[in-house]
Scaffold this motif. Structure first.
Motif, PDB file in Angstrom:
ATOM      1  N   ASN A  20       0.728  -1.257  -0.056  1.00  0.00           N
ATOM      2  CA  ASN A  20      -0.025  -0.012  -0.096  1.00  0.00           C
ATOM      3  C   ASN A  20       1.001   1.352  -0.047  1.00  0.00           C
ATOM      4  N   LEU A  21       2.122   1.142   0.684  1.00  0.00           N
ATOM      5  CA  LEU A  21       2.760   2.447   0.752  1.00  0.00           C
ATOM      6  C   LEU A  21       3.703   2.654  -0.650  1.00  0.00           C
ATOM      7  N   LEU A  22       3.957   1.524  -1.209  1.00  0.00           N
ATOM      8  CA  LEU A  22       4.674   1.649  -2.558  1.00  0.00           C
ATOM      9  C   LEU A  22       3.883   1.615  -3.807  1.00  0.00           C
ATOM     10  N   GLN A  23       2.403   1.576  -3.530  1.00  0.00           N
ATOM     11  CA  GLN A  23       1.488   1.952  -4.483  1.00  0.00           C
ATOM     12  C   GLN A  23       1.533   3.200  -5.373  1.00  0.00           C
ATOM     13  N   PRO A  24       1.662   4.402  -4.801  1.00  0.00           N
ATOM     14  CA  PRO A  24       1.651   5.578  -5.405  1.00  0.00           C
ATOM     15  C   PRO A  24       3.216   5.682  -6.162  1.00  0.00           C
ATOM     16  N   LEU A  25       4.179   5.191  -5.720  1.00  0.00           N
ATOM     17  CA  LEU A  25       5.397   5.291  -6.727  1.00  0.00           C
ATOM     18  C   LEU A  25       5.281   4.131  -7.623  1.00  0.00           C
ATOM     19  N   VAL A  26       4.567   3.111  -7.492  1.00  0.00           N
ATOM     20  CA  VAL A  26       4.548   2.141  -8.612  1.00  0.00           C
ATOM     21  C   VAL A  26       3.680   2.564  -9.759  1.00  0.00           C
ATOM     22  N   LEU A  27       2.703   3.019  -9.357  1.00  0.00           N
ATOM     23  CA  LEU A  27       1.759   3.857 -10.330  1.00  0.00           C
ATOM     24  C   LEU A  27       2.581   5.068 -11.123  1.00  0.00           C
ATOM     25  N   LEU A  28       3.172   5.843 -10.399  1.00  0.00           N
ATOM     26  CA  LEU A  28       3.881   6.828 -11.096  1.00  0.00           C
ATOM     27  C   LEU A  28       4.874   6.382 -12.074  1.00  0.00           C
ATOM     28  N   LEU A  29       5.661   5.332 -11.635  1.00  0.00           N
ATOM     29  CA  LEU A  29       6.833   4.758 -12.630  1.00  0.00           C
ATOM     30  C   LEU A  29       6.129   4.064 -13.667  1.00  0.00           C
ATOM     31  N   LEU A  30       4.778   3.228 -13.473  1.00  0.00           N
ATOM     32  CA  LEU A  30       4.284   2.820 -14.774  1.00  0.00           C
ATOM     33  C   LEU A  30       3.669   3.863 -15.724  1.00  0.00           C
ATOM     34  N   ARG A  31       3.133   5.037 -15.030  1.00  0.00           N
ATOM     35  CA  ARG A  31       2.709   6.030 -15.866  1.00  0.00           C
ATOM     36  C   ARG A  31       3.883   6.415 -16.665  1.00  0.00           C
ATOM     37  N   LEU A  32       4.935   6.796 -15.952  1.00  0.00           N
ATOM     38  CA  LEU A  32       6.123   7.267 -16.736  1.00  0.00           C
ATOM     39  C   LEU A  32       6.637   6.491 -17.886  1.00  0.00           C
ATOM     40  N   TRP A  33       6.716   5.282 -17.511  1.00  0.00           N
ATOM     41  CA  TRP A  33       7.179   3.960 -18.365  1.00  0.00           C
ATOM     42  C   TRP A  33       6.268   4.347 -19.873  1.00  0.00           C
ATOM     43  N   ILE A  34       5.092   4.073 -19.575  1.00  0.00           N
ATOM     44  CA  ILE A  34       4.180   3.921 -20.673  1.00  0.00           C
ATOM     45  C   ILE A  34       4.058   5.500 -21.592  1.00  0.00           C
TER      46      ILE A  34
END
Length: 157
Positions: A20-34
């Motif tokens: 849950n703590l990592l979710q915002p970072l993971v979503l940010l990285l996923l957005r930036l990658w795509i």
């Protein structure tokens, strides 16, 4: 008697909290990658517009659209929607548009190699994650939501 079960349950709860703590970072990285994948493709298209038009005329067979219109729409979509996605502004809208663009790319270019097709499937799956979860806490969507709630004087969850 429940002592042996407490350690795995506690470890599981810690894992859930960490996720849950990592979710915002993971979503940010996923957005930036795509966003990077699609923005780079858009830049390639505008780098040599004559080649892009030739590709849309001779190789890409976008259904229902004239090649020049399809080329403009694809290029604008790749550049505009990926920019929105990177900033997390209209995140789900941008993800939906990129998902459609990705699907049309797979449908309209029959000469994709199996490896290239797998890349498109992978990107599509990543975009579906962004559609399902939204752009996350580290996004302009969240900032706009916070501002609107503050301005309206009430909170929503």
């Amino acid at each position: 008697m429940n002592k042996p079960l407490q350690a795995p349950v506690c470890a599981y709860q810690l894992l859930i909290r960490a996720g849950n703590l990592l979710q915002p970072l993971v979503l940010l990285l996923l957005r930036l990658w795509i966003a990077h994948v699609f923005f780079s493709s858009g830049l390639t298209k505008i780098a040599d517009w004559d080649v892009t038009l030739a590709l849309f005329t001779d190789e890409y067979h976008v259904p229902l659209l004239p090649p020049a219109v399809a080329a403009v729409m694809a290029t604008c979509g790749e550049l505009g929607l990926s920019s929105l996605l990177a900033f997390g502004l209209g995140g789900r809208f941008a993800a939906a548009g990129l998902f459609i663009l990705n699907a049309v790319a797979v449908i309209s270019y029959p000469d994709l190699t199996e490896a290239t097709r797998q890349f498109h499937y992978f990107w599509g799956a990543q975009i579906l994650v962004l559609l399902a979860f939204g752009p996350g806490l580290v996004s302009l969507d969240r900032l706009v939501q916070w501002w609107l709630q503050k301005r309206g004087g009430h909170s929503q969850s």
